[in-house]
Write a protein that holds these residues in place. Structure first.
Motif, PDB file in Angstrom:
ATOM      1  N   UNK A  88      31.234 -23.558  16.214  1.00 20.43           N
ATOM      2  CA  UNK A  88      30.476 -22.519  16.907  1.00 20.43           C
ATOM      3  C   UNK A  88      28.965 -22.639  16.725  1.00 20.43           C
ATOM      4  N   UNK A  89      28.545 -23.517  15.813  1.00 21.83           N
ATOM      5  CA  UNK A  89      27.112 -23.671  15.582  1.00 21.83           C
ATOM      6  C   UNK A  89      26.436 -24.492  16.667  1.00 21.83           C
ATOM      7  N   UNK A  90      25.110 -24.391  16.725  1.00 27.38           N
ATOM      8  CA  UNK A  90      24.343 -25.116  17.729  1.00 27.38           C
ATOM      9  C   UNK A  90      23.854 -26.469  17.222  1.00 27.38           C
ATOM     10  N   UNK A  91      23.895 -26.692  15.933  1.00 27.33           N
ATOM     11  CA  UNK A  91      23.421 -27.949  15.357  1.00 27.33           C
ATOM     12  C   UNK A  91      24.480 -29.047  15.492  1.00 27.33           C
ATOM     13  N   UNK A  92      24.097 -30.270  15.128  1.00 22.17           N
ATOM     14  CA  UNK A  92      24.999 -31.430  15.076  1.00 22.17           C
ATOM     15  C   UNK A  92      25.618 -31.774  16.429  1.00 22.17           C
ATOM     16  N   UNK A  93      24.814 -31.686  17.497  1.00 18.55           N
ATOM     17  CA  UNK A  93      25.341 -31.965  18.837  1.00 18.55           C
ATOM     18  C   UNK A  93      25.843 -33.403  18.956  1.00 18.55           C
ATOM     19  N   UNK A  94      25.113 -34.362  18.415  1.00 23.38           N
ATOM     20  CA  UNK A  94      25.533 -35.764  18.485  1.00 23.38           C
ATOM     21  C   UNK A  94      26.798 -35.992  17.668  1.00 23.38           C
ATOM     22  N   UNK A  95      26.842 -35.433  16.482  1.00 18.64           N
ATOM     23  CA  UNK A  95      28.011 -35.608  15.617  1.00 18.64           C
ATOM     24  C   UNK A  95      29.267 -35.069  16.274  1.00 18.64           C
ATOM     25  N   UNK A  96      29.153 -33.973  17.005  1.00 20.30           N
ATOM     26  CA  UNK A  96      30.320 -33.366  17.649  1.00 20.30           C
ATOM     27  C   UNK A  96      30.900 -34.229  18.760  1.00 20.30           C
ATOM     28  N   UNK A  97      30.095 -35.144  19.327  1.00 21.07           N
ATOM     29  CA  UNK A  97      30.625 -36.075  20.323  1.00 21.07           C
ATOM     30  C   UNK A  97      31.663 -36.987  19.672  1.00 21.07           C
ATOM     31  N   UNK A  98      31.382 -37.410  18.428  1.00 22.56           N
ATOM     32  CA  UNK A  98      32.302 -38.272  17.692  1.00 22.56           C
ATOM     33  C   UNK A  98      33.398 -37.458  17.002  1.00 22.56           C
ATOM     34  N   UNK A  99      32.998 -36.349  16.407  1.00 19.01           N
ATOM     35  CA  UNK A  99      33.897 -35.567  15.563  1.00 19.01           C
ATOM     36  C   UNK A  99      33.800 -34.094  15.947  1.00 19.01           C
ATOM     37  N   UNK A 100      34.535 -33.670  16.980  1.00 21.65           N
ATOM     38  CA  UNK A 100      34.420 -32.283  17.444  1.00 21.65           C
ATOM     39  C   UNK A 100      35.066 -31.259  16.524  1.00 21.65           C
ATOM     40  N   UNK A 101      35.904 -31.705  15.624  1.00 21.28           N
ATOM     41  CA  UNK A 101      36.621 -30.792  14.734  1.00 21.28           C
ATOM     42  C   UNK A 101      36.354 -31.198  13.295  1.00 21.28           C
ATOM     43  N   UNK A 102      35.876 -30.271  12.475  1.00 22.33           N
ATOM     44  CA  UNK A 102      35.494 -30.593  11.099  1.00 22.33           C
ATOM     45  C   UNK A 102      36.688 -30.927  10.222  1.00 22.33           C
ATOM     46  N   UNK A 103      37.819 -30.280  10.463  1.00 23.07           N
ATOM     47  CA  UNK A 103      39.007 -30.546   9.645  1.00 23.07           C
ATOM     48  C   UNK A 103      39.515 -31.964   9.878  1.00 23.07           C
ATOM     49  N   UNK A 104      39.570 -32.369  11.162  1.00 19.82           N
ATOM     50  CA  UNK A 104      39.965 -33.743  11.475  1.00 19.82           C
ATOM     51  C   UNK A 104      38.911 -34.721  10.976  1.00 19.82           C
ATOM     52  N   UNK A 105      37.631 -34.327  11.076  1.00 16.35           N
ATOM     53  CA  UNK A 105      36.541 -35.186  10.633  1.00 16.35           C
ATOM     54  C   UNK A 105      36.621 -35.463   9.140  1.00 16.35           C
ATOM     55  N   UNK A 106      37.064 -34.473   8.377  1.00 18.85           N
ATOM     56  CA  UNK A 106      37.172 -34.626   6.923  1.00 18.85           C
ATOM     57  C   UNK A 106      38.051 -35.828   6.572  1.00 18.85           C
ATOM     58  N   UNK A 107      39.168 -35.965   7.275  1.00 18.76           N
ATOM     59  CA  UNK A 107      40.089 -37.079   7.009  1.00 18.76           C
ATOM     60  C   UNK A 107      39.525 -38.400   7.515  1.00 18.76           C
ATOM     61  N   UNK A 108      38.904 -38.370   8.700  1.00 13.42           N
ATOM     62  CA  UNK A 108      38.382 -39.603   9.301  1.00 13.42           C
ATOM     63  C   UNK A 108      37.237 -40.170   8.469  1.00 13.42           C
ATOM     64  N   UNK A 109      36.272 -39.323   8.110  1.00 11.38           N
ATOM     65  CA  UNK A 109      35.106 -39.787   7.357  1.00 11.38           C
ATOM     66  C   UNK A 109      35.513 -40.267   5.969  1.00 11.38           C
ATOM     67  N   UNK A 110      36.495 -39.596   5.369  1.00 15.03           N
ATOM     68  CA  UNK A 110      36.980 -40.023   4.055  1.00 15.03           C
ATOM     69  C   UNK A 110      37.586 -41.417   4.136  1.00 15.03           C
ATOM     70  N   UNK A 111      38.249 -41.708   5.252  1.00 17.91           N
ATOM     71  CA  UNK A 111      38.846 -43.028   5.457  1.00 17.91           C
ATOM     72  C   UNK A 111      37.769 -44.076   5.713  1.00 17.91           C
ATOM     73  N   UNK A 112      36.721 -43.715   6.451  1.00 19.81           N
ATOM     74  CA  UNK A 112      35.651 -44.659   6.771  1.00 19.81           C
ATOM     75  C   UNK A 112      34.784 -44.980   5.559  1.00 19.81           C
ATOM     76  N   UNK A 113      34.507 -43.968   4.757  1.00 18.29           N
ATOM     77  CA  UNK A 113      33.626 -44.152   3.616  1.00 18.29           C
ATOM     78  C   UNK A 113      32.177 -44.030   4.044  1.00 18.29           C
TER      79      UNK A 113
END
Length: 336
Positions: A210-235
């Motif tokens: 719901x925030x207005x920040x991180x517009x670019x990041x949301x293109x890659x990772x629109x959901x923070x919960x899913x992003x938590x797993x993806x970024x942890x895997x990427x390192x």
């Protein structure tokens, strides 16, 4: 102790010092590892052999005792635990019930067999303040005071040992089919931590989406919960962070912070060089983009980037985030 947000469940905690036995009254509890069938046969000449096991299947938990006398199963006991319990708790509770059975029995010698080495080590550790371990040691101590002998053994799971296989079957049945009130329902600390973590992630995700920040990041990772797993895997990596945020060697970003004289891209002086422009439309990278689309089997667009990130095979195979590396930039005196 009731924990807010856990439906009034009581948390399993270390026993307080006031209820722990005085060091002078602590008994030594040991267990023996039986590696082979011959070892088991050599240690089965007890009046009663009690096989214990715990099981978690289909998110249901149970434990069981299979009690043998004279080489024949004489009694069984199924134990019910709530779904939030762990297998470790089930194994410990089964051992505790085996020690309780021996204490209340009229017989004199008992062999207790378990395939959970961690549970046996907890019981044998005199410094462990786990409530089930303390209760188990208490039953063993009281049995010894009655002149009884209780020996604990570790056996291999699924090694064809009849008593152990029977206890495993009973524990599964207890987990899947028991409808009664749980025999042991203290909530493990691991469950509490998981609840707190999940709640934190949900709150974080709400603010993120719901925030207005991180517009670019949301293109890659629109959901923070899913992003938590993806970024942890990427390192975490320097270039990866720049790409996911757009805060890298891109003219638009550098110009915003007065690190470059113009936000334009080298492909067109009227077009700003942003991360998404470089990935999706810049003609300088047309060949790279075409090769990547052929590898992915899909058109590279703003809407498809999140799908690529969510797909482990595509994410690793495409190597999208390594194809676009922010260029190094040094400010000149005129730009300063």
């Amino acid at each position: 102790m009731p924990v807010p947000g856990l439906g009034g469940r009581e948390v399993e905690q270390r026993a307080k010092f006031a209820v722990q036995p005085h060091p002078a009254e602590t008994i030594a509890v040991q267990f023996q590892c039986l590696e082979s069938r011959a070892d088991v046969d050599a240690n089965s000449s007890w009046e009663v052999c009690v096989y214990t096991d715990g099981s978690k299947i289909e998110d249901k938990v149970g434990a069981a005792l299979s009690i043998w006398v004279g080489g024949v199963e004489a009694k069984t006991k199924k134990l019910s635990l709530p779904s939030y319990s762990t297998v470790y708790q089930a194994e410990l509770y089964a051992l505790c019930e085996a020690a309780r059975f021996a204490h209340n029995s009229s017989r004199s010698t008992f062999g207790v067999f378990s395939d959970s080495r961690s549970a046996l080590e907890t019981v044998a550790d005199s410094g462990s303040a786990h409530p089930l371990a303390l209760e188990t040691r208490s039953h063993i101590k009281n049995s010894r005071n009655q002149g009884k002998i209780i020996n604990l053994y570790w056996v291999k799971a699924h090694a064809g040992l009849q008593g152990n296989e029977r206890a495993d079957q009973l524990a599964r049945e207890a987990a899947l089919h028991s409808k009664r009130k749980p025999d042991y329902d203290l909530c493990p600390v691991s469950f509490v931590k998981r609840q707190i973590r999940d709640q934190s992630l949900r709150e974080w995700n709400g603010r993120y989406v719901n925030g207005e920040a991180a517009a670019t990041t949301k293109v890659f990772l629109p959901d923070a919960i899913a992003a938590y797993k993806i970024v942890k895997d990427l390192g975490p990596k320097a270039v990866l962070t720049q790409v996911l945020t757009g805060h890298g060697g891109f003219s638009e970003y550098l110009y915003r912070y007065k690190c470059k004289g113009s936000p334009s891209c080298i492909c067109d002086s009227t077009t700003e060089e942003t991360l998404l422009h470089v990935i999706l439309s810049c003609p300088v990278y047309e060949k790279n983009r075409f090769d990547l689309e052929q590898q992915l089997g899909c058109k590279l667009a703003k809407e498809s980037i999140k799908e690529i990130m969510a797909d482990l095979e595509k994410r690793n195979g495409a190597n999208l985030l390594r194809r676009v590396e922010p260029r190094e930039y040094k400010r000149t005196e005129t730009e300063i």
